[in-house]
Scaffold this motif. Structure first.
Motif, PDB file in Angstrom:
ATOM      1  N   ILE A 156    -110.876  -6.436  27.167  1.00  0.00           N
ATOM      2  CA  ILE A 156    -109.800  -7.050  26.376  1.00  0.00           C
ATOM      3  C   ILE A 156    -108.437  -7.009  27.044  1.00  0.00           C
ATOM      4  O   ILE A 156    -107.764  -8.034  27.165  1.00  0.00           O
ATOM      5  N   ARG A 157    -107.983  -5.858  27.492  1.00  0.00           N
ATOM      6  CA  ARG A 157    -106.576  -5.732  27.864  1.00  0.00           C
ATOM      7  C   ARG A 157    -106.136  -6.621  29.021  1.00  0.00           C
ATOM      8  O   ARG A 157    -105.059  -7.210  28.973  1.00  0.00           O
ATOM      9  N   PRO A 158    -106.930  -6.811  30.070  1.00  0.00           N
ATOM     10  CA  PRO A 158    -106.456  -7.666  31.173  1.00  0.00           C
ATOM     11  C   PRO A 158    -106.517  -9.164  30.878  1.00  0.00           C
ATOM     12  O   PRO A 158    -105.987  -9.958  31.657  1.00  0.00           O
ATOM     13  N   LEU A 159    -107.170  -9.570  29.789  1.00  0.00           N
ATOM     14  CA  LEU A 159    -107.449 -10.984  29.569  1.00  0.00           C
ATOM     15  C   LEU A 159    -106.212 -11.866  29.588  1.00  0.00           C
ATOM     16  O   LEU A 159    -106.212 -12.951  30.160  1.00  0.00           O
ATOM     17  N   ARG A 168    -111.521 -17.641  36.437  1.00  0.00           N
ATOM     18  CA  ARG A 168    -112.675 -17.835  35.560  1.00  0.00           C
ATOM     19  C   ARG A 168    -113.118 -16.461  35.073  1.00  0.00           C
ATOM     20  O   ARG A 168    -113.611 -15.639  35.852  1.00  0.00           O
ATOM     21  N   VAL A 169    -112.935 -16.220  33.778  1.00  0.00           N
ATOM     22  CA  VAL A 169    -113.127 -14.880  33.229  1.00  0.00           C
ATOM     23  C   VAL A 169    -114.396 -14.839  32.386  1.00  0.00           C
ATOM     24  O   VAL A 169    -114.634 -15.708  31.544  1.00  0.00           O
ATOM     25  N   LEU A 207    -107.569 -14.269  22.012  1.00  0.00           N
ATOM     26  CA  LEU A 207    -106.509 -14.931  22.768  1.00  0.00           C
ATOM     27  C   LEU A 207    -107.076 -15.531  24.055  1.00  0.00           C
ATOM     28  O   LEU A 207    -106.764 -16.665  24.415  1.00  0.00           O
ATOM     29  N   GLY A 208    -107.935 -14.780  24.746  1.00  0.00           N
ATOM     30  CA  GLY A 208    -108.560 -15.307  25.954  1.00  0.00           C
ATOM     31  C   GLY A 208    -109.510 -16.457  25.657  1.00  0.00           C
ATOM     32  O   GLY A 208    -109.570 -17.436  26.408  1.00  0.00           O
ATOM     33  N   ILE A 209    -110.246 -16.356  24.566  1.00  0.00           N
ATOM     34  CA  ILE A 209    -111.188 -17.419  24.188  1.00  0.00           C
ATOM     35  C   ILE A 209    -110.449 -18.733  23.961  1.00  0.00           C
ATOM     36  O   ILE A 209    -110.826 -19.785  24.494  1.00  0.00           O
ATOM     37  N   PHE A 210    -109.399 -18.684  23.178  1.00  0.00           N
ATOM     38  CA  PHE A 210    -108.685 -19.917  22.858  1.00  0.00           C
ATOM     39  C   PHE A 210    -107.902 -20.449  24.058  1.00  0.00           C
ATOM     40  O   PHE A 210    -107.740 -21.662  24.197  1.00  0.00           O
TER      41      PHE A 210
END
Length: 525
Positions: free
Chosen positions: A455-458, A466-467, A112-115
C-alpha cells in the motif's frame, strides 16, 4: 425683532460682541503673484492638533471611502452567494487535508492506486486496465464506473494521484452547494448556513475525504442536485441529475430508480419523466450486473455476488450493528427528523445492499460507505423542517426551530475527533525527514519499470510504472519490489519472501528509507 441688537451691516440674528458665530472681518486681498502660505494642522484645527483626532474633512473622507468599500463588496456578501462561499470553503479544507496526507505518504488503502491506473488508461486512450486487481484486469469488469473518464483530461495535464485527491475534494465540496441553497430557501439565511456547514463537516463526508479516492465522489453532487430539484418540483432537472448515477457505480442505478419513484410520490400523478427514470434505473442495473460487468471480466458473472448472504442466504449483520449504523446516519445529522420526509427512501438501496452483505467492512461507519447517505439525510431534513415548524404540537415546533443550531453544533463537536481536526495541528503540515528519504528511494525506480508493491509506496509509483499487488503478478518476475516493513520484519526477511515468490530470479537490496525497502531484480535463472 429688536433692531437695536443688529449692527449696521451685520448679519441678522448675530448679537454684537458675541464670539461664537461672529462674522469674521473680510480678508485682505493678497498682492499679485504672491504664493499663499500653507496652513498647518494647528492653525486649521487647533483642537484636532491637540487631541490627535483627524480633522473633520479627513474623517469625512474616511467615512466616504468605507462606504464605497462596503458598496463594492456588498455583492460578495449577498445571501445568494452563501452556498458558493460554503462550497469554496470546504473545497479548500478538503483539498488541504488530502495534500497534507499525500505529502506524508499517508495512503490508507490500495484504492488510490487502483483508480489511478484506471484513469491513466483513459488518459492515454486505452482500456482502464488495473494490474493491481490482477495482471490485465479491466476495471469495468470489477465495478462499473465509466464516469471516471471525466477525470482523464485533467490527469493527462497533471499525471499524479494527487490530481485524483483534489478532484475528489472538489466534488465533495460541490455537493454542499445544493444542500446549503435548498436549506436557505426553505429555512432562511442563517439556518440555511447552519445546515450547509453541518453537511460539510458531517462524519460521513469527512471519513470519505480521508479515505484516499473513490468513485462515489461523483455520486454526492449528483444525488444532492437531484434531490434539490425534487424539492423545487423541477422534474426535468431531477432526471438529468439522477440518470448519470448508473455510470458511477453499478448499485446506484437502483438509487436513481428510487429518486424517480420519489418524483411520482411528490407529484401524485403518473409523470412520464418519473416513470422513465424508474424504468431506466432498474434496466441499467440489470444490464450492468448481468451483461456488462461479466462481459468485461470474462468470468460470466458479477464477482461480488459472493459477498451476499451466508452459505447461500440469510441476513448475517448483527442487529445491534445495524441499529448503531442507522442511528449514526440519522441522529447526529438530522436529530431523527429526516424520518418525517419521503426523501429518506433514497437511502434504502445503499443501506440495503450493505446490510444484506456478509462483509463486515460494509456494516459500520468507517471508510467511504456512508458518504452517499449524507446528501440524502440532510435534504430529507430540509424537507421535513418547514412542516415541523408549523406543527400543531408545540414541542415539535420548538424542536424544529432549534434543530439547525443543534445539528451544526453536534457536527462541529464531532469534528474534534474527525479528520478535519488535523488541520489545526502543526504536525499535519510538516513532512518528516524519513518521508523525504523514502521519496528519493522510490524515485530511483525508473519510469516504465514493473513493480510489485504494497500500500504505502503506491501513490508514488502507479503514475509512472506498471504496479502489481504483492504476490499477484501472474507469474511475472517484476523488475523491482517495494514493500513496507511491518510487524518488525527485517530487510532480510523481505528479501527472502521476494525470492520465494519469484524463485527463478535474483534480487538485491536497492535501498531502504524509513520503513520502506526496495529490491531490484538483477538476473533470472
Amino acid at each position: 425683532m429688536d433692531t437695536a441688537a443688529v449692527p449696521a451691516g451685520g448679519a441678522p440674528g448675530r448679537i454684537l460682541g458675541e464670539d461664537v458665530g461672529a462674522v469674521p472681518p473680510p480678508r485682505a486681498a493678497a498682492p499679485a503673484g504672491a504664493v499663499p502660505a500653507p496652513r498647518s494642522a494647528t492653525s486649521a484645527d487647533p483642537e484636532a492638533a491637540s487631541t490627535g483626532t483627524p480633522p473633520p474633512d479627513r474623517t469625512g473622507r474616511l467615512r466616504r471611502a468605507a462606504h464605497r468599500l462596503r458598496t463594492r463588496t456588498a455583492p460578495l456578501r449577498a445571501p445568494r452567494l452563501d452556498p458558493y462561499w460554503t462550497a469554496g470553503f470546504f473545497f479548500v479544507a478538503f483539498a488541504l487535508l488530502a495534500v497534507c496526507r499525500f505529502r506524508t505518504l499517508g495512503t490508507s488503502s490500495w484504492d488510490l492506486g487502483i483508480f489511478e491506473q484506471a484513469i491513466r488508461g483513459y488518459a492515454h486512450f486505452q482500456a482502464p486496465v488495473v494490474d493491481l486487481k490482477g495482471p490485465g484486469t479491466n476495471i469495468l469488469g470489477d465495478h462499473f464506473s465509466p464516469v471516471l473518464i471525466l477525470l482523464a483530461p485533467l490527469y493527462r495535464l497533471f499525471p499524479s494521484s494527487l490530481t485524483l485527491l483534489i478532484a475528489q475534494a472538489a466534488l465533495f465540496a460541490l455537493s454542499a452547494l445544493p444542500v446549503t441553497r435548498a436549506a436557505a430557501r426553505a429555512l432562511g439565511r442563517v439556518p440555511g448556513l447552519a445546515i450547509g456547514v453541518a453537511y460539510g463537516t458531517s462524519w460521513g463526508v469527512q471519513k470519505a475525504v480521508d479515505f484516499d479516492f473513490h468513485e462515489i465522489a461523483f455520486a454526492l453532487p449528483l444525488i444532492a442536485f437531484a434531490l434539490e430539484a425534487v424539492l423545487r418540483g423541477r422534474w426535468t432537472a431531477v432526471v438529468c441529475w439522477a440518470a448519470p448515477l448508473v455510470l458511477v457505480k453499478e448499485d446506484l442505478g437502483v438509487t436513481a430508480a428510487v429518486i424517480g419513484a420519489l418524483a411520482l410520490i411528490r407529484t401524485r400523478r403518473a409523470s412520464p419523466l418519473a416513470i422513465a427514470l424508474v424504468a431506466f434505473g432498474i434496466t441499467a442495473t440489470a444490464v450492468t450486473l448481468g451483461v456488462l460487468i461479466p462481459g468485461f471480466n470474462g468470468s460470466g458473472s458479477y464477482d461480488y455476488w459472493s459477498k451476499f448472504g451466508a452459505d447461500g442466504g440469510g441476513l448475517t449483520i448483527p442487529l445491534d450493528t445495524a441499529v448503531r449504523t442507522t442511528l449514526w446516519v440519522l441522529l447526529p445529522t438530522t436529530g431523527l427528523l429526516a424520518l418525517r420526509s419521503p426523501l429518506l427512501l433514497v437511502a434504502l438501496p445503499t443501506l440495503g445492499w450493505r446490510f444484506l452483505s456478509h462483509e463486515p467492512h460494509y456494516w459500520g461507519i468507517d471508510w467511504h460507505y456512508n458518504a452517499v447517505l449524507m446528501p440524502v439525510v440532510f435534504l430529507a431534513l430540509i424537507d421535513a423542517l418547514p412542516k415541523a415548524r408549523v406543527s400543531t404540537r408545540p414541542w415539535l415546533r420548538s424542536y424544529a426551530h432549534h434543530l439547525p443550531a443543534a445539528v451544526v453544533s453536534v457536527a462541529l463537536a464531532l469534528t474534534a475527533t474527525l479528520p478535519l481536526a488535523r488541520l489545526t495541528e502543526a504536525a499535519t503540515y510538516r513532512v518528516p525527514p524519513d518521508v523525504a528519504a523514502a521519496e528519493k528511494l522510490l524515485d530511483r525506480i525508473p519510469d516504465g519499470a514493473s513493480v510489485e508493491s504494497d500500500i504505502r509506496p503506491l501513490s508514488r509509483l502507479t503514475g509512472r510504472t506498471r504496479v502489481f499487488w504483492i504476490g499477484d503478478t501472474g507469474g511475472l518476475a517484476p523488475d523491482y519490489v517495494a514493500v513496507q516493513l511491518r510487524d518488525n520484519r527485517t530487510p532480510r526477511q523481505a528479501l527472502t519472501d521476494a525470492v520465494a515468490r519469484h524463485p527463478k530470479s535474483t534480487y538485491v537490496v536497492l535501498g531502504g528509507a524509513a520503513d520502506l525497502l526496495v529490491l531490484h531484480r538483477t538476473s533470472a535463472h
